[in-house]
Design an enzyme around this catalytic site. Structure first.
Site, PDB file in Angstrom:
ATOM      1  N   HIS A 171       2.553  -6.524   6.573  1.00 55.55           N
ATOM      2  CA  HIS A 171       1.597  -5.820   7.438  1.00 55.55           C
ATOM      3  C   HIS A 171       1.546  -4.330   7.089  1.00 55.55           C
ATOM      4  O   HIS A 171       0.472  -3.768   6.810  1.00 55.55           O
ATOM      5  CB  HIS A 171       1.991  -6.016   8.903  1.00 55.55           C
ATOM      6  CG  HIS A 171       1.110  -5.314   9.879  1.00 55.55           C
ATOM      7  ND1 HIS A 171       0.173  -5.962  10.642  1.00 55.55           N
ATOM      8  CD2 HIS A 171       1.013  -3.995  10.228  1.00 55.55           C
ATOM      9  CE1 HIS A 171      -0.457  -5.097  11.403  1.00 55.55           C
ATOM     10  NE2 HIS A 171       0.042  -3.880  11.182  1.00 55.55           N
ATOM     11  N   GLU A 172       2.711  -3.692   7.105  1.00 53.79           N
ATOM     12  CA  GLU A 172       2.733  -2.256   6.827  1.00 53.79           C
ATOM     13  C   GLU A 172       2.367  -1.964   5.369  1.00 53.79           C
ATOM     14  O   GLU A 172       1.762  -0.931   5.068  1.00 53.79           O
ATOM     15  CB  GLU A 172       4.109  -1.676   7.163  1.00 53.79           C
ATOM     16  CG  GLU A 172       4.545  -1.873   8.604  1.00 53.79           C
ATOM     17  CD  GLU A 172       3.545  -1.368   9.633  1.00 53.79           C
ATOM     18  OE1 GLU A 172       2.741  -0.470   9.304  1.00 53.79           O
ATOM     19  OE2 GLU A 172       3.552  -1.885  10.761  1.00 53.79           O
ATOM     20  N   HIS A 214      -1.299  -1.631   5.115  1.00 57.42           N
ATOM     21  CA  HIS A 214      -1.731  -0.268   5.449  1.00 57.42           C
ATOM     22  C   HIS A 214      -1.531   0.668   4.248  1.00 57.42           C
ATOM     23  O   HIS A 214      -2.376   1.517   3.948  1.00 57.42           O
ATOM     24  CB  HIS A 214      -0.912   0.267   6.627  1.00 57.42           C
ATOM     25  CG  HIS A 214      -1.344  -0.223   7.966  1.00 57.42           C
ATOM     26  ND1 HIS A 214      -2.656  -0.181   8.393  1.00 57.42           N
ATOM     27  CD2 HIS A 214      -0.623  -0.744   9.001  1.00 57.42           C
ATOM     28  CE1 HIS A 214      -2.725  -0.655   9.632  1.00 57.42           C
ATOM     29  NE2 HIS A 214      -1.510  -1.009  10.016  1.00 57.42           N
ATOM     30  N   HIS A 221      -4.168   0.406   1.680  1.00 52.39           N
ATOM     31  CA  HIS A 221      -5.364   1.100   2.155  1.00 52.39           C
ATOM     32  C   HIS A 221      -5.273   2.596   1.831  1.00 52.39           C
ATOM     33  O   HIS A 221      -6.266   3.229   1.443  1.00 52.39           O
ATOM     34  CB  HIS A 221      -5.496   0.882   3.664  1.00 52.39           C
ATOM     35  CG  HIS A 221      -6.879   1.059   4.199  1.00 52.39           C
ATOM     36  ND1 HIS A 221      -7.178   0.935   5.536  1.00 52.39           N
ATOM     37  CD2 HIS A 221      -8.053   1.361   3.600  1.00 52.39           C
ATOM     38  CE1 HIS A 221      -8.462   1.143   5.729  1.00 52.39           C
ATOM     39  NE2 HIS A 221      -9.018   1.415   4.576  1.00 52.39           N
TER      40      HIS A 221
END
Length: 718
Positions: A493-494, A497, A500
């Site tokens: 999940h992180e 990020h 991105h």
């Protein structure tokens, strides 16, 4: 607004032995990729750099507003000068470093300095956003552009103008002064909320000296508790509220009384009659935000926030939450009934399931039904191999590579720095990995940046420095750090990020990377979680830390079959948090109610279990009180609809398909906030997202009249 500035004599100070010392913030770093020289920083450097940064930015604003030339995009919106010493914004540089470390490596001195600097920084921000001369110039440029702007320039101009309006530029002087007071108070209260929460969470410990009270706990949890005790100078085991210890205890401990004690400790944090009580802070924050919104012409704070979100308005959010409740709540109730029936077969017919029992009996039921639990998988998820597997996944999708660089300074020995190289071999980003809990580090997991991406006036592509922060069990003397499948998902999940941030490729930093609308920012992160149970991904790295054997195929099959275990219960729980958030921030009148009572009323339609009278989530709900998700917690479910729909495209073409991954990178990951998120999504998907992919993945079936072709963006265009 950013500009390069030359160092001056204010950067020179003397050590106690009269040797010259230079404040690292005030001069070019001279480090690999201009990374922060953490090893050279001293506490005193921060305040000096804060004050100098404020002075320089005030000077820059004065130059802009006193420019006798006609306002233009260049001399007003992006005014700045390059020089031979490089491109940086001092105030941004020190603020980013300080507040990131306040979460990851804090201490009493850092917290005291934060209390001192926060009001000064808020006042400085208000001085800029409420400067009438500066707004007049921005307004003139918006109405009378001096040239044809590029699409990205047009977005920046619109956001600059709207940002000033939303910060009070159109208010009269008396209203501006009132707004200043409200925002400065809210800023300090948000900081106090976070500091109270950190202190309260770290203050609780359950000291165990009787090994019988550890019954049921796996070795990994015992080892973590023993290490915590050793670090605290105690014998035996120390049970804390850090998730690597708290989570396993609630899942495996056979000691129901201790589970209850720990549950209440966790869920009554910041409710006690001491200096860390957050009840009044929460009430005041909600009221302050409502006052700010109404002063700016909005009925509620949610109306103010949602105007700049992908969802656009409250009707769209309510529609999504109600759709999810209708879809998932019946199944969630069945899941809970099944769980209680199962528990009664063990404990007897008189047994009543309580919140501190859910994780414990869920684990037992999952074990019975699928013959799997997280401890079975933990030996296959050695941290260094998980890191290698996630890095290789990024390479397989996007062709990027990670290389450790010991010459890049870090802020704690636990942290490791990597250089990231693009598929053509060029430098892409710096990546910091900070994975273990410690004193002074907040619980949870997050991604942040120490430097954002942008392209300066000389055409140099300033590459980002991103950091992933987790709280994973530390290695012991005889065992490496081993993760649960849930922790692997959190890492993915992180890491989503961070991709991105690392793939950002826009001109302006304020529009790059994760600087997107908040209900879009979770798409890349939640998208990556899909890989956690993919056989072809797990087979690349998941090997037993002792035997080096891969995860057996039968175990992988059981993982996939258990994918939707208690999924509806989890969804309804998330919806309940969103309902609580919206209840606070759709208030039109002052909140005078008891916080705990208000909370229980706010999420009642999503609650499927008896509520405890003495617990309260609001006072520790950082996301909506201090983390920027006020009136925005629905974003997680909104993004889940998006990512399930997006991953269905990868399923169609292959989950490692490079062409699909390149489109995802080109259309979404690299674009930041340069276009409306629905435009970006449709460029990738070819149409609007629907809830169908999420329902299919979660195994939720609806009657035909409910299972309509629901698009999350359709309400916005009405």
């Amino acid at each position: 607004m950013r500009c390069a500035t030359k160092s001056d004599n204010s950067s020179i100070r003397y050590n106690s032995d009269n040797t010259v010392r230079t404040n690292p913030f005030l001069v070019p770093y001279g480090t690999p990729h201009d990374t922060i020289p953490f090893d050279k920083l001293q506490l005193s450097d921060y305040e000096e750099a804060f004050m100098e940064g404020i002075r320089r930015e005030d000077e820059q604003i004065e130059r802009i507003v006193n420019n006798p030339e006609r306002p233009t995009f260049d001399n007003t919106i992006i005014d700045g000068k390059d020089d031979s010493e490089g491109y940086y914004d001092l105030l941004d540089r020190v603020s980013t470093t300080f507040f990131n470390l306040l979460s990851a490596e804090s201490n009493d001195d850092m917290e005291a300095l934060a209390q001192k600097m926060q009001p000064l920084l808020t006042k400085h921000a208000n001085d800029i956003s409420l400067n009438p001369k500066l707004f007049e110039r921005i307004q003139y440029v918006k109405r009378h552009p001096d040239r044809k702007l590029t699409d990205e320039e047009r977005v920046l101009l619109n956001e600059s103008y709207e940002g000033f309006v939303r910060s009070g530029a159109l208010l009269d002087e008396q209203q501006k002064q009132h707004l200043r007071a409200l925002t400065e108070e809210a800023s300090m209260l948000s900081l106090q909320f976070s500091q109270n929460l950190l202190k309260e969470e770290k203050a609780f410990t359950l000291h165990i000296t009787d090994p019988q009270q550890l019954d049921g706990l796996p070795d990994s949890a015992r080892d973590a508790a023993q290490m915590a005790a050793k670090e605290a100078g105690k014998e035996g085991w120390l049970i804390t509220l850090d998730m690597p210890i708290y989570g396993p205890f609630m899942t495996y401990s056979t000691q129901r009384d201790l589970r209850r004690q720990l549950y209440h400790a966790k869920n009554t944090v910041c409710t006690h009659d001491n200096d860390n009580n957050n009840f009044e802070i929460c009430r005041r924050l909600v009221n302050l935000r409502r006052e700010v919104a109404q002063l700016l012409g909005y009925k509620t704070y949610a109306d103010y926030v949602l105007k700049e979100r992908m969802a656009s308005n409250r009707r769209t959010v309510d529609r999504l939450l109600n759709q999810l409740l209708k879809a998932y709540k019946p199944t969630a109730k069945n899941e809970l009934r099944e769980l209680e029936r199962f528990a009664k077969t063990i404990e007897g017919k008189s047994f009543r399931l309580q919140p501190w029992d859910v994780s414990f009996y869920s684990h037992k039921l999952q074990l019975q039904r699928y013959r799997i639990d997280s401890e079975m998988l933990r030996p296959y998820f050695r941290l260094d191999r998980v890191i290698e597997g996630v890095f290789n996944l990024a390479n397989r999708l996007y062709g990027i590579t990670f290389k450790p660089n010991a010459d890049i300074s870090v802020y704690h020995p636990d942290v490791k720095a990597y250089e990231v190289f693009d598929n053509d071999g060029s430098y892409l980003a710096t990546f910091y990995a900070d994975f273990h809990p410690r004193k002074g580090k907040q619980s949870g997991a997050w991604m942040t940046e120490y430097q954002g991406q942008c392209i300066d006036r000389k055409g140099r592509n300033i590459r980002p420095h991103v950091s992933v922060v987790l709280n994973i069990t530390k290695p012991t003397a005889d065992k490496p750090s081993l993760l649960t499948l849930g922790e692997v998902e959190t890492f993915l999940h992180e890491f989503g990020h961070s991709l991105h941030g690392m793939f950002a490729n826009t001109r302006f930093e304020s529009l790059s990377g994760t600087n997107v609308r908040w209900d879009f920012v979770e798409l890349p992160s939640q998208f990556m979680e899909n890989y956690a149970i993919e056989r072809d991904f797990l087979n690349t790295f998941a090997r037993h830390y002792q035997t080096d054997e891969p995860i057996p195929s039968r175990l992988l099959s059981r993982i996939r079959r258990s994918r939707n275990f208690m999924v509806a219960y989890g969804c309804v729980r998330q919806v309940s948090f969103s309902l609580l958030d919206m209840a606070y921030y759709t208030l039109k009148t002052p909140l005078n109610d008891d916080i705990a009572s208000f909370e229980k009323q706010a999420w009642r339609k999503a609650v499927i279990m008896p509520q405890q009278t003495d617990t309260c989530m609001t006072v520790q709900f950082s996301h909506i009180m201090a983390g920027g998700y006020a009136a925005g917690y629905y974003s997680y479910k909104w993004a889940e609809v998006l990512e399930a729909d997006a991953f269905s495209v990868f399923r169609k073409h292959g989950i490692f398909d490079k062409n699909t991954a390149q489109r995802f990178r080109d259309c979404i990951l690299s674009k930041g906030g340069t276009q409306h998120p629905m435009t970006l999504y449709k460029n990738f998907r070819g149409g609007e997202p629907t809830i169908s992919a999420l329902l299919r993945r979660d195994g939720i079936r609806l009657p035909k009249e409910r299972n309509k072709h629901y698009t999350v963006g359709s309400e916005k265009r009405k």
